[in-house]
Design an enzyme around this catalytic site. Structure first.
Site, PDB file in Angstrom:
ATOM      1  N   ASP A 219      11.760  -4.576   2.986  1.00 43.45           N
ATOM      2  CA  ASP A 219      10.352  -4.683   2.600  1.00 43.45           C
ATOM      3  C   ASP A 219       9.952  -3.460   1.772  1.00 43.45           C
ATOM      4  O   ASP A 219      10.602  -2.417   1.833  1.00 43.45           O
ATOM      5  CB  ASP A 219       9.496  -4.767   3.868  1.00 43.45           C
ATOM      6  CG  ASP A 219       8.064  -5.188   3.582  1.00 43.45           C
ATOM      7  OD1 ASP A 219       7.794  -5.664   2.465  1.00 43.45           O
ATOM      8  OD2 ASP A 219       7.223  -5.040   4.487  1.00 43.45           O
ATOM      9  N   ARG A 596      -7.536  -3.533  -3.453  1.00 42.86           N
ATOM     10  CA  ARG A 596      -7.865  -3.405  -2.023  1.00 42.86           C
ATOM     11  C   ARG A 596      -9.125  -4.203  -1.696  1.00 42.86           C
ATOM     12  O   ARG A 596      -9.398  -4.492  -0.532  1.00 42.86           O
ATOM     13  CB  ARG A 596      -8.112  -1.940  -1.631  1.00 42.86           C
ATOM     14  CG  ARG A 596      -6.973  -0.957  -1.807  1.00 42.86           C
ATOM     15  CD  ARG A 596      -5.673  -1.439  -1.209  1.00 42.86           C
ATOM     16  NE  ARG A 596      -4.859  -2.099  -2.218  1.00 42.86           N
ATOM     17  CZ  ARG A 596      -3.817  -2.880  -1.945  1.00 42.86           C
ATOM     18  NH1 ARG A 596      -3.472  -3.098  -0.691  1.00 42.86           N
ATOM     19  NH2 ARG A 596      -3.120  -3.435  -2.918  1.00 42.86           N
TER      20      ARG A 596
END
Length: 722
Positions: A219, A596
């Site tokens: 990841d 975000r």
């Protein structure tokens, strides 16, 4: 059978594809964690792969635990589980089994940050050097860099040559390595380096671990460094499957070794690799996402990919241009207060900034508006060590209290030991004087020690004399103190860039205070700062989060403010000086910041002179790169002057959407009348004595007294009468 019906086509392909080498380029908010965990569950549930032969490498314990929990929920009937861990935990496990081949015991110690600092303290004492001259962080970076570059202690001494500073660093390196050997202790960097070294030296050990893991998953692949990649390639060998997930547009950690070329060039190392793009974003609205896309598209060194979303919304990105950093912060705080009154929880809101020093004005604005906040992963501005040190130096000019003296007398190192401090404190108690008065009036030491203390007193007295001169500007005095004391030089020699920036921001704070309160003095400034610095951390569960963009990686919020979008700040000046690559990393960082936000994104900039940049602030190129269709502009309007530099025209304010913006307007500066009651966010209730030329003179309760304040300043409001 794993249920993939809710996945989009690309996600399904990423979960079910049988390619031996697979690169999944997963854009922000595209569901990469879901895909990665479902991929592992698919191997176990549908392909009947034994779980213990599947490895999942993450880079935080939080991510590892989240993956484990998701897999357990997907296949609860499985009694065994795949190996999901951080890369450091994996290496600990490998070394516990096989470090005997390297001549070390299996019960070796893993050193944490405190353990490393303890060894450095021992080394400093043994060698006779001081942490103020050789900060622990600097030495730990030096040691880590030497290890990763395979520079031995002998080579380090050779490279140091005749330079005393470098020789001392090499001595610490030697002590550190020898102490590790004696303790059988490895630090975090060693864990990976030793595992790679062991695999190279003992092929039979490597073969054992290659057979252990048939399917390897990584990841956050965009954030790995060269040593970590070497370990991953070693484990993969020629037989195992390698599945990597990452987004090169979110590579923002090159300063700690991450190399974006690793994910970009993956197909060169694995020619048969297949690439799948996850480009549907489930987090952000269309305007936010398209705005972020239009910025990152300016990077040339990237894989071509445009995120899209089905989350339609007509709400555009808001760009707000303010007259200065305090106005910017007050506008942000006023917007947050307004949102909260309309029902939005504070914890759904985040304020992001490029560097830690930028939190100063934001924190003050939050406190002024009584908005609960936390610094996520950091320390509040006025609680940072260098800020406290500098304020103690200022206190030597005013109160010269014992606590201030004890904190800074030996910062930077002046050869004043604990015994001298104890003797000085004892003498002060005997005579009923302060420690500084004792230094000034009584010569209780001899030789070099007394000469050093005399020089310190002379320095402080020079500052005190300067402070009472009418033409002395407070912030200039502060500059002189930081320079004369050697504190600035100490930070510069140790390349403490962040701490230097915090000091510059504090000087800017002093300058700003002087401009807002022209009749004020240094003692009043210190009193004001104590009101901000001594407030307890909020215990409320609902609070706004302030953080750097780096700290925000992997997080998401309903509403995001990105402050200080100015050239030299964001993009950062140092990165810009690195050229094309540096600017591209800053653009990736902006891309991370923008994505975000789920529903609303604000980008703010501050005009005026920047003490840190030593020039007038101009708008960030990243704002200009956003397509006009996705952004609305509010606040101060900028003009191009003859020097082609953007400067604020004070007469041109144009905010169509906020009460605070209206207050900034030249034509709308509040007119207070004599006798009117006002409320100041710090000084409390006061009475207006006069209001002339945009300056309010008001009387406040003790200890504040009479203050002069700009009439349009956000800190003052009329008292509403019942």
């Amino acid at each position: 059978m794993i249920n993939v019906t809710e996945l989009n086509d690309n996600q399904k392909e990423a979960v079910l594809d049988d390619a031996k080498y697979l690169r999944v380029v997963a854009g922000a908010g595209s569901g990469k964690t879901r895909v990665l965990t479902m991929r592992i569950a698919h191997l176990i549930e549908d392909k009947r792969i034994p779980p213990y032969t599947i490895l999942g490498i993450t880079f935080t314990n939080k991510a590892a635990n989240e993956m484990k929990d998701r897999i357990r929920r997907m296949i609860p009937q499985e009694t065994s589980q795949p190996w999901i861990s951080t890369i450091h935990s994996l290496c600990v496990r490998i070394l516990r089994e096989d470090i005997l081949t390297m001549g070390w015991p299996r019960n070796f110690t893993v050193m944490d940050a405190e353990d490393q600092k303890t060894v450095l303290k021992e080394a400093y004492k043994e060698i006779g050097i001081d942490a103020s001259n050789y900060p622990y962080g600097v030495l730990l970076d030096y040691i880590a860099n030497n290890k990763s570059a395979e520079i031995s202690v002998e080579r380090a001494f050779l490279l140091a040559g005749s330079y005393t500073g470098d020789k001392n660093k090499a001595k610490v390196y030697e002590y550190y390595v020898n102490r590790q050997q004696a303790l059988y202790a490895l630090d975090f960097d060693d864990l990976i380096l030793w595992t790679v070294r062991m695999f190279k030296k003992f092929p039979e050990v490597l073969d054992k671990w290659q057979k252990r893991f048939t399917y390897i998953h990584v990841d956050e692949f965009q954030d790995i460094d060269k040593v970590q990649y070497e370990l991953i390639k070693q484990l993969t060998g020629v037989y195992n499957s390698l599945y990597v997930v990452g987004d090169p547009d979110q590579t923002i950690y090159t300063w700690r070794g991450a190399d974006v070329n690793i994910i970009l060039n993956f197909t060169k190392d694995f020619p048969d690799a297949k690439t799948i793009m996850l480009n549907e974003n489930y987090r952000s609205t269309r305007c936010i996402l398209n705005g972020a896309n239009s910025v990152i598209r300016n990077n040339k060194h990237r894989l071509e990919k445009d995120l899209y979303t089905n989350r339609s919304s007509e709400v555009k990105i808001t760009h707000y241009a303010s007259a200065g950093d305090e106005y910017q912060a007050a506008w942000i705080a006023s917007q947050i207060r307004q949102m909260h009154r309309q029902g939005k929880d504070y914890h759904d809101i985040a304020v992001l900034y490029r560097s830690n020093y930028l939190s100063r004005s934001l924190e003050k604005a939050m406190l002024d508006e009584r908005i609960p906040y936390v610094i996520y992963g950091g320390i509040r501005f006025y609680e940072r060590a260098e800020v406290k040190d500098a304020l103690c130096y200022l206190r030597m000019v005013t109160t010269a209290d014992d606590l201030a003296l004890q904190r800074i007398l030996n910062k930077p190192k002046r050869g004043i030991g604990n015994k001298t401090m104890d003797t000085l404190a004892s003498k002060a108690r005997e005579t009923g004087k302060t420690m500084y008065e004792t230094l000034k009036e009584d010569k209780i030491f001899s030789g070099k020690t007394q000469a050093t203390l005399n020089a310190f007193v002379d320095m402080v007295e020079k500052w005190r004399m300067a402070a009472v001169q009418e033409d002395t500007e407070m912030f200039r005095l502060f500059e002189q103190i930081i320079e004369d004391s050697g504190y600035k030089q100490m930070l510069e020699e140790n390349k403490e860039t962040d701490r230097i920036e915090n000091l510059k921001e504090l000087i800017d704070d002093v300058k700003e205070f002087s401009e807002n309160y022209p009749e004020s003095n240094l003692e009043e400034y210190l009193q004001l700062v104590s009101l901000y610095g001594d407030r307890d951390e909020t215990l409320e569960s609902d609070y706004v989060q302030l953080m750097t963009v780096h700290a925000a990686k992997g997080l998401e919020f309903d509403t995001v403010f990105v402050s200080d979008m100015n050239e030299g700040i964001f993009p950062n000046e140092r990165a810009m000086n690195e050229g094309h690559r540096g600017v591209e990393e800053e653009r990736r960082l902006a891309y991370v910041a923008f994505t975000r936000a789920k529903n609303k994104l604000y980008l703010t900039e501050a005009a005026g002179f920047s003490y840190i940049l030593q020039r007038v602030r101009t708008r960030s190129r990243f704002i200009d790169e956003i397509d006009d269709a996705y952004i609305e502009h509010k606040g101060a309007i900028f003009e191009e002057n003859t020097k082609k530099e953007k400067t604020l025209n004070p007469a041109l304010f144009n905010d169509h959407g906020g009460s605070f913006g209206d207050r900034l307007s030249k034509t709308d500066i509040p007119q207070f009348v004599k006798g009117e009651q006002i409320i100041h966010s710090v000084f409390g209730e006061g009475i207006v004595l006069s209001c002339k030329n945009g300056i309010v003179e008001a009387a406040f309760a003790y200890p504040h007294g009479i203050k002069k304040i700009a009439a349009g300043h956000p800190s003052i409001k009329r008292k509403m009468m019942n």
